[in-house]
Motif scaffolding. Structure first.
Motif, PDB file in Angstrom:
ATOM      1  N   HIS A   1     -10.801   3.659   5.093  1.00  0.00           N
ATOM      2  CA  HIS A   1     -10.534   2.602   6.075  1.00  0.00           C
ATOM      3  C   HIS A   1      -9.800   3.178   7.289  1.00  0.00           C
ATOM      4  CE1 HIS A   1     -10.089  -2.041   5.479  1.00  0.00           C
ATOM      5  NE2 HIS A   1     -11.089  -1.725   6.259  1.00  0.00           N
TER       6      HIS A   1
ATOM      7  N   ARG B   1      -2.832   0.071  11.984  1.00  0.00           N
ATOM      8  CA  ARG B   1      -1.429  -0.240  12.326  1.00  0.00           C
ATOM      9  C   ARG B   1      -0.455   0.772  11.686  1.00  0.00           C
ATOM     10  NH1 ARG B   1      -1.105  -5.689   8.508  1.00  0.00           N
ATOM     11  NH2 ARG B   1      -1.340  -4.591   6.543  1.00  0.00           N
TER      12      ARG B   1
ATOM     13  N   ASN C   1       0.838  -1.203   0.000  1.00  0.00           N
ATOM     14  CA  ASN C   1       0.000   0.000   0.000  1.00  0.00           C
ATOM     15  C   ASN C   1       0.862   1.238   0.000  1.00  0.00           C
ATOM     16  OD1 ASN C   1      -2.606  -0.908  -0.020  1.00  0.00           O
ATOM     17  ND2 ASN C   1      -2.734  -1.133   2.200  1.00  0.00           N
TER      18      ASN C   1
ATOM     19  N   ARG D   1      -5.692  -3.471  13.395  1.00  0.00           N
ATOM     20  CA  ARG D   1      -4.946  -3.915  12.204  1.00  0.00           C
ATOM     21  C   ARG D   1      -4.981  -2.810  11.150  1.00  0.00           C
ATOM     22  NH1 ARG D   1      -4.970  -5.472   6.951  1.00  0.00           N
ATOM     23  NH2 ARG D   1      -7.184  -5.029   6.669  1.00  0.00           N
TER      24      ARG D   1
HETATM   25  O1  LIG Z   1      -1.961  -2.392   5.007  1.00  0.00           O
HETATM   26  P1  LIG Z   1      -1.777  -1.027   5.603  1.00  0.00           P
HETATM   27  O2  LIG Z   1      -1.174  -0.019   4.695  1.00  0.00           O
HETATM   28  O3  LIG Z   1      -1.188  -1.031   6.965  1.00  0.00           O
HETATM   29  O4  LIG Z   1      -3.200  -0.465   5.879  1.00  0.00           O
HETATM   30  C1  LIG Z   1      -4.304  -1.209   6.122  1.00  0.00           C
HETATM   31  C2  LIG Z   1      -5.078  -1.014   4.889  1.00  0.00           C
HETATM   32  O5  LIG Z   1      -4.659  -1.847   3.823  1.00  0.00           O
HETATM   33  C3  LIG Z   1      -5.581  -2.830   3.589  1.00  0.00           C
HETATM   34  O6  LIG Z   1      -5.062  -3.870   4.334  1.00  0.00           O
HETATM   35  C4  LIG Z   1      -5.775  -3.228   2.195  1.00  0.00           C
HETATM   36  O7  LIG Z   1      -6.032  -2.237   1.307  1.00  0.00           O
HETATM   37  C5  LIG Z   1      -6.837  -2.291   4.086  1.00  0.00           C
HETATM   38  O8  LIG Z   1      -7.507  -3.290   4.747  1.00  0.00           O
HETATM   39  C6  LIG Z   1      -6.460  -1.117   4.945  1.00  0.00           C
HETATM   40  O9  LIG Z   1      -7.025   0.034   4.405  1.00  0.00           O
END
Ligand SMILES: O=P(O)(O)OC[C@H]1O[C@](O)(CO)[C@@H](O)[C@@H]1O
Ligand SMILES: NC(=O)C1=CN([C@@H]2O[C@H](COP(=O)(O)OP(=O)(O)OC[C@H]3O[C@@H](n4cnc5c(N)ncnc54)[C@H](O)[C@@H]3O)[C@@H](O)[C@H]2O)C=CC1
Length: 384
Positions: free
Chosen positions: A219, A294, A123, A291
């Motif tokens: 999110h 995080r 991400n 999560r």
């Molecule tokens: O994985 P990261 O960047 O810690 O952030 C969690 C985000 O990424 C995801 O795991 C996937 O897009 C989402 O569930 C959430 O928005």
């Protein structure tokens, strides 16, 4: 056809590995988790449980795993033969796996002069380019010139919600039904071998920003506001009317930026937002707010999901995006003790104040109007 995938975690098994395997690749996961590596070597198969309105199971075959340190030589040999090298280890781990990828490329140049696509499925904006920078640091100039002919690092955007797993067996992964994997062809060497379900585009920025500043922005708001209001999971937090409204407000703000910047159709973008908000309400998966929230320092970064759209909004429209600002204020309250970044952030706020923390981590210059707005919002949250 061979794919080497670093990170046999949630997204590795629940998305990237699954798609590669279903597209006919033998998938060799590389991980530091001995238990997962051993189980994958033993079973060579796992289940993906698609949790939507109905529950569906898919079986993933032709998989195995190697330990990143103990099976070092075998990892290099596999990189030397692979068609794809992919990663889903987290942005902070990319510099740590770069040396072994560099060694694998070195070996490959000795034995195999065919193209390999090295794709960071994280991400972040420019994940594969970031990985390439770290890999290149480990190669000599001569090796870089040779590798440039065969190794490309296309950037990509990956989207599927895969929560932390609590299944009976170690390898099964429960995932949401939705997925999107977009790969950029610009600067690619040769053509990309087909992967089922992958969308290929010339230019990634409109897609990665749309995804990061809608899915991940929304999110993050649910996670931080939900944590603040003591909700345990994302779908529980989404039942709170105020949180729901705050998320929609922030997504309309980031949407305004995306529409202005990339010319996305406004009506279609509304449909995109609605679909994403609905994904957050999926009660078939249990996704903890801790999560999704995080690593708050990473998420407070200048190019990340909250600060970047807020800053772009301010620069484009000369107004304060109050929904996004509320998300930033809530992030600053995230004091989850098991998250080392949350603890570091709280310590920085204690020592330097909110302004100091925003300047250090978000790159906002002292006196930036967003800082005052965040401080006001923090004070309002405290009154609730
Ligand atoms: O994985 P990261 O960047 O810690 O952030 C969690 C985000 O990424 C995801 O795991 C996937 O897009 C989402 O569930 C959430 O928005
Ligand atoms: N979970 C999700 O819904 C999504 C996650 N992502 C991104 O995917 C990446 C991974 O996220 P998750 O799968 O959720 O995390 P995860 O923690 O479940 O998986 C990461 C895996 O990487 C392994 N790892 C750590 N250090 C390693 C090393 N040096 N060498 C090899 N393996 C190593 C870990 O042992 C773990 O198995 C992150 O960048 C995340 O932002 C992107 C979209 C969706």
């Amino acid at each position: 056809m061979l794919a080497v995938h670093f990170g046999a975690g949630n997204i590795g098994r629940g998305f990237i590995g699954q798609l590669l395997s279903q597209s006919g690749y033998e998938v060799v996961f590389v991980d530091v988790n001995e238990e997962i590596v051993q189980k994958l070597q033993e079973k060579r198969h796992y289940r993906v449980i698609i949790a939507g309105e109905q529950i569906e199971e898919q079986h993933v075959y032709h998989v195995t795993a190697l330990h990143s340190v103990k099976d070092h030589e075998a990892v290099l040999q596999h990189i030397a033969r692979a068609d794809f090298v992919t990663t889903a280890v987290g942005p902070n781990v990319l510099p740590l796996i770069a040396p072994v990828i560099a060694e694998g490329i070195r070996k490959r140049l000795e034995v195999n002069r065919t193209p390999v696509h090295i794709i960071a499925c994280e991400n972040m904006i420019g994940g594969s380019s970031f990985l390439k920078e770290h890999v290149w640091k480990k190669l000599s100039e001569e090796e870089q010139t040779m590798a440039s002919q065969y190794c490309s690092f296309p950037n990509c955007a990956v989207d599927r919600i895969v929560p932390n797993q609590k299944n009976e067996d170690l390898l099964s992964v429960k995932v949401e039904p939705f997925f999107e994997w977009v790969i950029e062809t610009k600067q690619m060497i040769g053509t990309i071998p087909p992967i089922e379900g992958v969308r290929i585009v010339d230019e990634l920025p409109p897609y990665i920003e749309r995804k990061l500043f809608t899915v991940n922005t929304g999110h993050a708001l649910v996670a931080y506001l939900g944590y603040y209001k003591k909700f345990f999971t994302i779908h529980e937090a989404m039942k709170d009317e105020e949180i729901y409204a705050d998320v929609v407000k922030a997504l309309n703000e980031s949407g305004r930026v995306l529409i202005q910047k990339y010319g996305w159709n406004a009506d279609e973008h509304q449909i995109y937002i609605k679909k994403i908000v609905q994904r957050f309400t999926n009660s078939a998966i249990t996704d903890e707010v801790t999560r999704v929230g995080r690593s708050p320092i990473r998420k407070l970064g200048p190019n990340d999901r909250l600060i970047s759209p807020a800053k772009q909004y301010y620069d484009l429209f000369h107004e304060i995006p109050s929904g996004l600002v509320k998300g930033i204020a809530a992030l600053l309250q995230f004091d989850y003790q098991e998250d080392t970044e949350a603890m570091e952030l709280q310590e920085t706020i204690r020592q330097m104040g909110i302004e100091g923390a925003l300047s250090r981590y978000a790159g906002l210059e002292l006196g930036h109007p967003l800082i005052a707005a965040v401080k006001t919002e923090v004070a309002m949250l405290a009154k609730q």
